[in-house]
Design a protein around this motif. Structure first.
Motif, mmCIF file in Angstrom:
data_model
loop_
_atom_site.group_PDB
_atom_site.id
_atom_site.type_symbol
_atom_site.label_atom_id
_atom_site.label_comp_id
_atom_site.label_asym_id
_atom_site.label_seq_id
_atom_site.Cartn_x
_atom_site.Cartn_y
_atom_site.Cartn_z
ATOM 1 N N UNK A 1 43.804 29.068 38.844
ATOM 2 C CA UNK A 1 42.843 29.912 38.121
ATOM 3 C C UNK A 1 41.840 30.549 39.089
ATOM 4 N N UNK A 2 41.462 29.815 40.156
ATOM 5 C CA UNK A 2 40.441 30.297 41.088
ATOM 6 C C UNK A 2 40.700 31.692 41.647
ATOM 7 N N UNK A 3 41.815 31.912 42.349
ATOM 8 C CA UNK A 3 42.105 33.256 42.857
ATOM 9 C C UNK A 3 42.250 34.296 41.750
ATOM 10 N N UNK A 4 42.840 33.901 40.601
ATOM 11 C CA UNK A 4 42.975 34.841 39.480
ATOM 12 C C UNK A 4 41.611 35.206 38.911
ATOM 13 N N UNK A 5 40.711 34.203 38.850
ATOM 14 C CA UNK A 5 39.356 34.464 38.373
ATOM 15 C C UNK A 5 38.652 35.458 39.293
ATOM 16 N N UNK A 6 38.803 35.239 40.612
ATOM 17 C CA UNK A 6 38.198 36.164 41.575
ATOM 18 C C UNK A 6 38.726 37.575 41.405
ATOM 19 N N UNK A 7 40.053 37.694 41.240
ATOM 20 C CA UNK A 7 40.646 39.017 41.044
ATOM 21 C C UNK A 7 40.169 39.678 39.768
ATOM 22 N N UNK A 8 40.034 38.885 38.700
ATOM 23 C CA UNK A 8 39.560 39.427 37.424
ATOM 24 C C UNK A 8 38.116 39.904 37.526
ATOM 25 N N UNK A 9 37.280 39.104 38.211
ATOM 26 C CA UNK A 9 35.866 39.480 38.367
ATOM 27 C C UNK A 9 35.732 40.778 39.159
ATOM 28 N N UNK A 10 36.545 40.914 40.224
ATOM 29 C CA UNK A 10 36.492 42.138 41.026
ATOM 30 C C UNK A 10 36.970 43.334 40.212
ATOM 31 N N UNK A 11 38.004 43.114 39.390
ATOM 32 C CA UNK A 11 38.505 44.208 38.555
ATOM 33 C C UNK A 11 37.456 44.665 37.537
ATOM 34 N N UNK A 12 36.603 43.733 37.081
ATOM 35 C CA UNK A 12 35.543 44.074 36.128
ATOM 36 C C UNK A 12 34.375 44.796 36.792
ATOM 37 N N UNK A 13 34.335 44.757 38.139
ATOM 38 C CA UNK A 13 33.272 45.423 38.909
ATOM 39 C C UNK A 13 31.881 44.970 38.453
ATOM 40 N N UNK A 14 31.718 43.650 38.330
ATOM 41 C CA UNK A 14 30.430 43.091 37.929
ATOM 42 C C UNK A 14 29.432 43.175 39.082
ATOM 43 N N UNK A 15 28.143 43.048 38.802
ATOM 44 C CA UNK A 15 27.165 42.944 39.888
ATOM 45 C C UNK A 15 27.510 41.774 40.802
ATOM 46 N N UNK A 16 27.206 41.928 42.086
ATOM 47 C CA UNK A 16 27.612 40.972 43.113
ATOM 48 C C UNK A 16 27.213 39.539 42.751
ATOM 49 N N UNK A 17 25.994 39.326 42.286
ATOM 50 C CA UNK A 17 25.509 37.961 42.058
ATOM 51 C C UNK A 17 26.210 37.278 40.889
ATOM 52 N N UNK A 18 26.712 38.049 39.918
ATOM 53 C CA UNK A 18 27.398 37.445 38.779
ATOM 54 C C UNK A 18 28.739 36.825 39.182
ATOM 55 N N UNK A 19 29.391 37.388 40.210
ATOM 56 C CA UNK A 19 30.633 36.791 40.709
ATOM 57 C C UNK A 19 30.389 35.349 41.155
ATOM 58 N N UNK A 20 29.304 35.129 41.901
ATOM 59 C CA UNK A 20 29.028 33.798 42.424
ATOM 60 C C UNK A 20 28.523 32.850 41.339
ATOM 61 N N UNK A 21 27.801 33.361 40.358
ATOM 62 C CA UNK A 21 27.368 32.513 39.246
ATOM 63 C C UNK A 21 28.587 32.020 38.458
ATOM 64 N N UNK A 22 29.584 32.904 38.298
ATOM 65 C CA UNK A 22 30.830 32.496 37.620
ATOM 66 C C UNK A 22 31.531 31.387 38.393
#
Length: 451
Positions: free
Chosen positions: A391-412
């Motif tokens: 799930x980890x790498x897939x979660x990272x890919x999904x977060x990048x695809x959503x183009x969220x603010x940088x800090x929200x990626x790390x909070x996730x």
């Protein structure tokens, strides 16, 4: 004629050259394992550019090895209780090394993903077996420390991967990183010669003379002769060892271990796969982004060794809960703009408390279950946890695809740390201590006869 309790000899032994030997070879195997696993995060930025990969496809490729690790941990972890630790470790080393070398010749994402899956079978199979072997041969007073030191080889392998990647990838291309996986195959004859098998396995297979030689090396003051009987606590053979993980009050703790493994490995592999890319997107050059990966693994070594030292003085459960809380806090803060030294410090703390916690979790599981189902317990906890790693790498890919603010990626990435802290808190310390007391008090069986 004497009857010698094998566990008593191991538990009370002083640290001898034999222990150094086991520690060295198990650590070396884990270094190779860590190199092969972290390699994907190192080459990912180049692969995405060369093959025009979307974040989702890149995440799926990163998870392919982790799917393999899940099946490898569960299958090889259980089979080694029947085949022996040494044979299983050697098979896994050959599997992940050969496949990783071939991976350097991949020309399409499909080829790359299939080869990473096969390599993952070997990578996942090694981990529970070297932990079980190191646990079985470590003196009781330093068991957590030695397992943590051995498993910190994973972070050393990750550092080697990141360090070599800074120099090799921009100059010679990503393929060379995979060709270097031939090194374990060159060292294999020495591993065959010097790595011992489990003394319990040797006794079950009637290889009593080998077991006596090993025990003599563990404690030279014993003067063990061919007429001495070697005995282990009675262990019932089970046709369904997985079901035994839920017996004798272990059900809730087993489920909590699986949850903690899932969440911890999710954090570890999300960071390992995406940290360089996230930092690259934040404006750092490729070499600087890979340096964050290096610092992550430096922190992991400090966390593993320091955590093992603390666990031998306090308790693994307490140390792990604190570590997971620090992991969640450091990851949450990592997404905010800070001076470089603060970012490096936070990455080091994240490495210490995510990768370090993974190592301590292996040590905790190894000490929680009785020896007859130890590899099964480790293999299944690791195998179930691999779902988190997937799930980890897939979660990272999904977060990048959503183009969220940088800090929200790390909070996730930080939320699983909180869940893992709660899961470890719910593990029954009483059941583990009761098991240790039963093991010490059990009548011995499997005694070997002289001659």
């Amino acid at each position: 004629m004497r009857t010698i309790d094998v566990n008593e000899v191991v538990d009370n032994a002083r640290f001898t050259p034999f222990h150094w030997n086991v520690l060295f070879w198990c650590t070396l195997v884990i270094i190779f394992d860590g190199y092969d696993l972290v390699i994907y995060g190192v080459v990912l930025p180049l692969l995405m550019e060369q093959w025009q990969l979307s974040p989702m496809v890149a995440g799926l490729l990163g998870s392919s090895a982790l799917f393999g690790m899940m099946f490898g941990a569960m299958s090889f972890g259980t089979l080694s209780d029947k085949w022996g630790r040494k044979k299983t470790i050697l098979l896994c080393v050959v599997l992940f090394s050969v496949t990783t070398v071939i991976n350097g010749f991949a020309t399409t994402p499909w080829q790359f993903g299939i080869l990473r899956f096969i390599a993952g079978l070997g990578i996942g199979g090694v981990m529970p077996n070297v932990v079980a072997l190191m646990t079985e041969y470590s003196p009781k007073r330093s068991r957590s420390t030695l397992v943590a030191v051995m498993f910190s080889g994973y972070a050393v392998g990750g550092m080697m991967s990141a360090g070599l990647g800074i120099w090799i990838v921009p100059t010679f291309g990503w393929q060379v990183m995979f060709y270097l996986a031939v090194v374990p195959l060159l060292v294999l004859p020495l591993i065959i010669k010097y790595l011992p098998d489990s003394v319990g396995f040797l006794l079950r297979r009637g290889r009593d003379d080998e077991a006596r030689r090993i025990l003599q090396a563990i404690d030279p003051s014993q003067s063990i002769s061919a007429s001495d009987n070697l005995a282990l606590p009675a262990a019932k053979e089970s046709k369904a060892p997985v079901l035994d993980l839920f017996k004798e009050g272990r059900a809730l703790s087993t489920l909590m271990f699986w949850t903690a493994f899932f969440m911890c490995l999710l954090m570890v592999y999300a960071l390992g796969s995406w940290l360089p890319k996230l930092m690259s997107m934040a404006g750092y050059a490729l070499s600087s982004s890979l340096m964050f990966l290096m610092v992550l693994n430096v922190g992991a070594i400090v966390g593993a060794v320091g955590g093992g030292w603390l666990a031998d003085r306090f308790h693994l459960k307490t140390v792990l809960v604190v570590f997971f809380i620090f992991a969640a806090a450091s990851l949450s803060l990592l997404g905010f703009e800070s001076p470089m030294w603060v970012l490096y410090s936070l990455v080091a703390i994240a490495g210490a408390t995510t990768i370090g916690s993974q190592i301590l979790l292996y040590a905790y599981v190894a000490q929680f279950y009785p020896i007859a189902i130890r590899s099964t317990g480790l293999g299944w906890a690791s195998g179930i946890g691999r779902n988190g790693a997937i799930v980890g790498p897939l979660l990272g890919g999904s977060l990048l695809a959503l183009a969220l603010p940088h800090h929200l990626n790390f909070i996730a990435f930080a939320i699983p740390g909180v869940i893992a802290a709660v899961a470890v808190f719910l593990v029954s310390r009483r059941v583990g201590e009761a098991q240790a007391a039963r093991t010490a008090a059990q009548p011995t069986s499997m005694a070997s006869s002289g001659g």
